[in-house]
Design an enzyme around this catalytic site. Sequence first.
Site, PDB file in Angstrom:
ATOM      1  N   ASP A   9      14.996   3.747   4.578  1.00 11.92           N
ATOM      2  CA  ASP A   9      14.136   2.979   3.676  1.00 11.92           C
ATOM      3  C   ASP A   9      14.919   2.382   2.517  1.00 11.92           C
ATOM      4  O   ASP A   9      14.854   1.175   2.257  1.00 11.92           O
ATOM      5  CB  ASP A   9      13.028   3.870   3.095  1.00 11.92           C
ATOM      6  CG  ASP A   9      11.839   3.972   4.014  1.00 11.92           C
ATOM      7  OD1 ASP A   9      12.020   3.786   5.231  1.00 11.92           O
ATOM      8  OD2 ASP A   9      10.727   4.241   3.520  1.00 11.92           O
ATOM      9  N   PRO A  16       0.830  -1.193   0.000  1.00 10.28           N
ATOM     10  CA  PRO A  16       0.000   0.000   0.000  1.00 10.28           C
ATOM     11  C   PRO A  16       0.875   1.256   0.000  1.00 10.28           C
ATOM     12  O   PRO A  16       1.977   1.246   0.551  1.00 10.28           O
ATOM     13  CB  PRO A  16      -0.783  -0.105   1.311  1.00 10.28           C
ATOM     14  CG  PRO A  16       0.051  -0.972   2.184  1.00 10.28           C
ATOM     15  CD  PRO A  16       0.802  -1.904   1.282  1.00 10.28           C
ATOM     16  N   ALA A  70      10.615   0.633  -2.500  1.00  5.10           N
ATOM     17  CA  ALA A  70      10.558  -0.698  -3.125  1.00  5.10           C
ATOM     18  C   ALA A  70      10.346  -0.581  -4.630  1.00  5.10           C
ATOM     19  O   ALA A  70      10.999  -1.276  -5.420  1.00  5.10           O
ATOM     20  CB  ALA A  70       9.436  -1.526  -2.489  1.00  5.10           C
ATOM     21  N   ALA A  91       1.861   4.223   3.577  1.00  8.78           N
ATOM     22  CA  ALA A  91       1.453   3.444   4.742  1.00  8.78           C
ATOM     23  C   ALA A  91       2.635   3.069   5.610  1.00  8.78           C
ATOM     24  O   ALA A  91       2.516   2.251   6.508  1.00  8.78           O
ATOM     25  CB  ALA A  91       0.714   2.182   4.276  1.00  8.78           C
ATOM     26  N   GLY A  92       3.808   3.636   5.337  1.00  7.52           N
ATOM     27  CA  GLY A  92       4.981   3.347   6.163  1.00  7.52           C
ATOM     28  C   GLY A  92       5.622   2.008   5.857  1.00  7.52           C
ATOM     29  O   GLY A  92       6.421   1.513   6.637  1.00  7.52           O
ATOM     30  N   LEU A  93       5.276   1.411   4.712  1.00  8.57           N
ATOM     31  CA  LEU A  93       5.857   0.111   4.366  1.00  8.57           C
ATOM     32  C   LEU A  93       6.927   0.226   3.284  1.00  8.57           C
ATOM     33  O   LEU A  93       7.331  -0.774   2.694  1.00  8.57           O
ATOM     34  CB  LEU A  93       4.768  -0.871   3.935  1.00  8.57           C
ATOM     35  CG  LEU A  93       3.734  -1.222   5.003  1.00  8.57           C
ATOM     36  CD1 LEU A  93       2.770  -2.280   4.500  1.00  8.57           C
ATOM     37  CD2 LEU A  93       4.411  -1.716   6.276  1.00  8.57           C
ATOM     38  N   GLY A  94       7.336   1.436   3.013  1.00  7.25           N
ATOM     39  CA  GLY A  94       8.455   1.624   2.081  1.00  7.25           C
ATOM     40  C   GLY A  94       8.096   1.377   0.630  1.00  7.25           C
ATOM     41  O   GLY A  94       8.947   0.970  -0.160  1.00  7.25           O
ATOM     42  N   SER A  95       6.832   1.633   0.263  1.00  9.00           N
ATOM     43  CA  SER A  95       6.434   1.306  -1.114  1.00  9.00           C
ATOM     44  C   SER A  95       7.208   2.129  -2.136  1.00  9.00           C
ATOM     45  O   SER A  95       7.601   1.611  -3.177  1.00  9.00           O
ATOM     46  CB  SER A  95       4.925   1.476  -1.309  1.00  9.00           C
ATOM     47  OG  SER A  95       4.597   2.819  -1.496  1.00  9.00           O
TER      48      SER A  95
END
Length: 314
Positions: free
Chosen positions: A148, A97, A107, A100-104
Amino acid sequence: MRGEGSAPGKVILCGEHSVVYGRPAIAVPVSDLRAHALLEGRPAGSGLRIVAADLGETLALGEAPAGHPLAAIARSTLAHLAVPEPDARLTLRSDLPIAAGLGSGAAVSVAVVRALAAYHDRELSPEEVSALVYEVEKLHHGTPSGIDNTVVAFERPVYFVRGREPETFAIGSPFHLLIANSGIPGSTRDAVLGVRHRWLKEPVRYQALFDEMGAIAEEARGAIEVGDLERLGRLLDDNQLFLQEIGVSLPELDELVERARQAGALGAKLTGGGAGGNVIALVPAPALEAVERALAERATQVWATVIRQSHLSQ
Ligand code: PMV
């Protein structure tokens, strides 16, 4: 011709925000959630077309503005490889997502760099990939610490201090994390700016808070190395208190954290920039189902992942 690349998401276990001010932080790759890039040749003279499938966005590199992150990573990678713009279609897909703090963002950028390198039969070191992606992270975040791009490019758990070589470390015993999306998009850039603003107003107090957060990250590394998950859980809880104190949590995030703890998590906190985005919960295997259920009642999505020593970090 073809070239493919992929990269994992990441979560920050502890130390977000204080890492911007030189304190240590710990981040781990989430290898089950990935961004993918596929580069396929097109007729000569057609240039590079970037298709962000999930965003419904198509972009011709020749016409894209300089500040566009996808165009920027493609251009800087081509310059680094010293090759001209290829006649190709670059298709991007991501399980992650956005915001959302997931490093999209990192990535997707790493996947693009790898696909462009593979297309030209080249392999870049994680250091090179990370440095290229860091430049683009600045477009997303303003003043990123670099955590990140490092964890995503290296795909290993990292102990990170801004401006120093990232250190990897051993994981004493694998552990389960549940990641729950609040559904509230959090802007890391705004969260970082907000903290900066408050730090400028109360520098002494904020320096002390950042010191505490740094000490938590330091201790968490030790807990992970010896596999002391109870202690790690308590440290995540402590870290959440400081994140609340510096103003980056939200009632919705606090509620998810509380639910996870009540249902049996060893500890829980927001992850990443905050002000929305995700929380993480450290969960002993027997409590996974109960915690997942408790989170799913409020979260828009819940993912389960196991953090273990990756083959790259042996
Ligand atoms: O929101 P994320 O996952 O990109 O993480 C940001 C982490 C911060 O410490 C808040 C900012 C940074 O650049 O390190």
